[in-house]
Design an enzyme around this catalytic site. Structure first.
Site, PDB file in Angstrom:
ATOM      1  N   ASP A  56       0.836  -1.197   0.000  1.00 51.13           N
ATOM      2  CA  ASP A  56       0.000   0.000   0.000  1.00 51.13           C
ATOM      3  C   ASP A  56       0.874   1.251   0.000  1.00 51.13           C
ATOM      4  O   ASP A  56       2.067   1.177   0.295  1.00 51.13           O
ATOM      5  CB  ASP A  56      -0.832   0.054   1.289  1.00 51.13           C
ATOM      6  CG  ASP A  56      -1.885  -1.028   1.337  1.00 51.13           C
ATOM      7  OD1 ASP A  56      -2.034  -1.744   0.339  1.00 51.13           O
ATOM      8  OD2 ASP A  56      -2.545  -1.145   2.380  1.00 51.13           O
ATOM      9  N   MET A  71      -8.868   7.042   9.732  1.00 49.08           N
ATOM     10  CA  MET A  71      -9.159   7.751   8.479  1.00 49.08           C
ATOM     11  C   MET A  71     -10.032   8.975   8.749  1.00 49.08           C
ATOM     12  O   MET A  71     -11.108   9.147   8.182  1.00 49.08           O
ATOM     13  CB  MET A  71      -9.868   6.813   7.481  1.00 49.08           C
ATOM     14  CG  MET A  71      -9.071   5.540   7.215  1.00 49.08           C
ATOM     15  SD  MET A  71     -10.033   4.276   6.333  1.00 49.08           S
ATOM     16  CE  MET A  71      -9.186   2.767   6.873  1.00 49.08           C
ATOM     17  N   LYS A  73      -3.375   1.381  -2.277  1.00 47.76           N
ATOM     18  CA  LYS A  73      -4.581   1.788  -1.558  1.00 47.76           C
ATOM     19  C   LYS A  73      -4.159   2.725  -0.443  1.00 47.76           C
ATOM     20  O   LYS A  73      -3.167   2.507   0.212  1.00 47.76           O
ATOM     21  CB  LYS A  73      -5.290   0.566  -0.961  1.00 47.76           C
ATOM     22  CG  LYS A  73      -5.976  -0.262  -2.013  1.00 47.76           C
ATOM     23  CD  LYS A  73      -7.079  -1.095  -1.416  1.00 47.76           C
ATOM     24  CE  LYS A  73      -6.519  -2.224  -0.560  1.00 47.76           C
ATOM     25  NZ  LYS A  73      -7.608  -3.089  -0.057  1.00 47.76           N
TER      26      LYS A  73
END
Lengths: 253, 253
Positions: free
Chosen positions: A37, A171, A58
């Site tokens: 990632d 996040m 990602k």
């Protein structure tokens, strides 16, 4: 259909390269190919000196390479190589979409092994210097991600936050005003102390103390790094001290 | 009052010695003295080859050495040594009683640094091969400990479990019937799938699939090792497969 290789889903830890586990280091050193990632540190990738390195990019839940294509790449690699590493920031089993890869690989008859890592809530807590649990204050911790799209479920994401003592929101750097609204709609008090931790464990780390009602304003000080939002009574002392001192930004020594 | 040393609160990871972080290894190698819990692996302690090793023997929440005495030992050691390690199983900031030590050390003017570790929920999930979060099934994880004493709060501990998608219950090996009752009283369905993971990541690991209503019976198969209880819909497939196959014990390959 079973290939010769094993796919290792490895947690890279959060941020600093030395937060990797010893087990992960040993697997990287034997790796033939590493799919990683965007959140994995370049120094960490350098440990896989004998491997082909493939970025599947990602980050923060955004899908740069379609999941089914990653699944296929991993299964194909296991046909050709012995040690295939799927490298994810933090821990693979926590907000890492690991299950989709595990299920697809098992269905394809590929051996899968999971190597846990230090998740962001833990490295952020080390950075802030405040324990997630604390005798007499917090006996439970809820880890969740905000869902700040539109539609009927727009505020439902925050429900589990209402009854937890401490909350770690992964996040959390985007749409802070929607996060604030969602939390308050779920029953979290606007005055509840909160701490943004951006780039935990890296030299570029940033710690911003605030309150649930003020997230949108405080988030303007954040950059573009991965950000965790910690909230709960355990942060009252940190937040009120920062407010008394006229600063809402605090970097631990 | 400030001594010359730093106290490092270091997470040992859960179980296997190679789940230690690289940062922790480097600090252990420089350590002058190491104060450790019963849950830290002997191979891990051997890394601190130049250090005096002091067992302070807390395990599963039982207090063998009084906390204030540990605090004093740490502060005293920081007056005499440069690198003092307080070594805790898992991660220090999660059910590790770290805050009492951090606060006492800071009050004594001692520098404190926290090194995060792999917590039990993460190593147990790696062992079971099932992600804590999963798209469309689980968007939140609640970590908590049961409180199975007597008194008015006897069932309150389980409240945060009611609204979480996935639950990881630490220190779950004792009083499984009280845990089952507490969860059900909080609104968790008796049929909810559950997995006991004892000694995660060690050769002696044991995985027992069950359901919330059957915890007491299933717990009879557990030994005396540290045990985590995972529960939630993400475990439905594992539990129902084990039940179909007529086995409630399952060790991942």
């Amino acid at each position: 259909m079973a290939g010769k290789g094993t796919v290792y889903l490895v947690g890279a830890g959060q941020g600093a390269p030395d937060l990797l586990t010893v087990r992960a280091v040993k697997i990287l050193e034997r790796a033939d190919v590493v799919f990683h990632d965007a959140l994995v540190h370049s120094e960490t990738l350098a440990l896989a000196s004998g491997a082909r390195i493939v970025a599947v990019g990602k980050r923060c839940g955004r899908l740069s390479t379609a999941q089914h294509f990653i699944n296929k790449q991993l299964a194909d690699a296991a046909q050709r190589f012995e040690v295939v590493v799927r490298f994810k920031g933090g821990d693979p089993m926590l907000f890492g979409r690991a299950q989709e890869e595990i299920d697809a690989l098992r269905q394809a008859g590929v051996r899968v092994e999971i190597v846990p890592g230090v998740s962001a809530a833990l490295s952020a807590s080390a950075e802030v210097g405040q324990s997630l649990t604390q005798r007499g204050v917090s006996r439970s911790v809820t880890l969740l991600t905000p869902w700040v799209g539109t539609g009927e479920a727009v505020h439902d994401w925050a429900q589990p936050a209402a009854s937890a003592d401490t909350i770690a929101l992964y996040m959390a750097s985007r749409q802070a005003s929607a996060i604030s609204e969602g939390l308050i709609a779920a029953g979290v008090w606007p005055s509840r102390p909160a701490v943004f931790v951006e780039n935990a464990s890296l030299p570029s780390r940033r710690i911003i103390t605030t309150r649930v009602g003020d997230l949108a304003e405080s988030a303007q000080q954040l950059g573009n790094g991965p950000t965790l939002l910690l909230l709960g009574s355990v942060y009252e002392s940190i937040v009120s001290t920062a407010q008394r001192n006229g600063t809402d930004q605090r970097i631990t020594a």
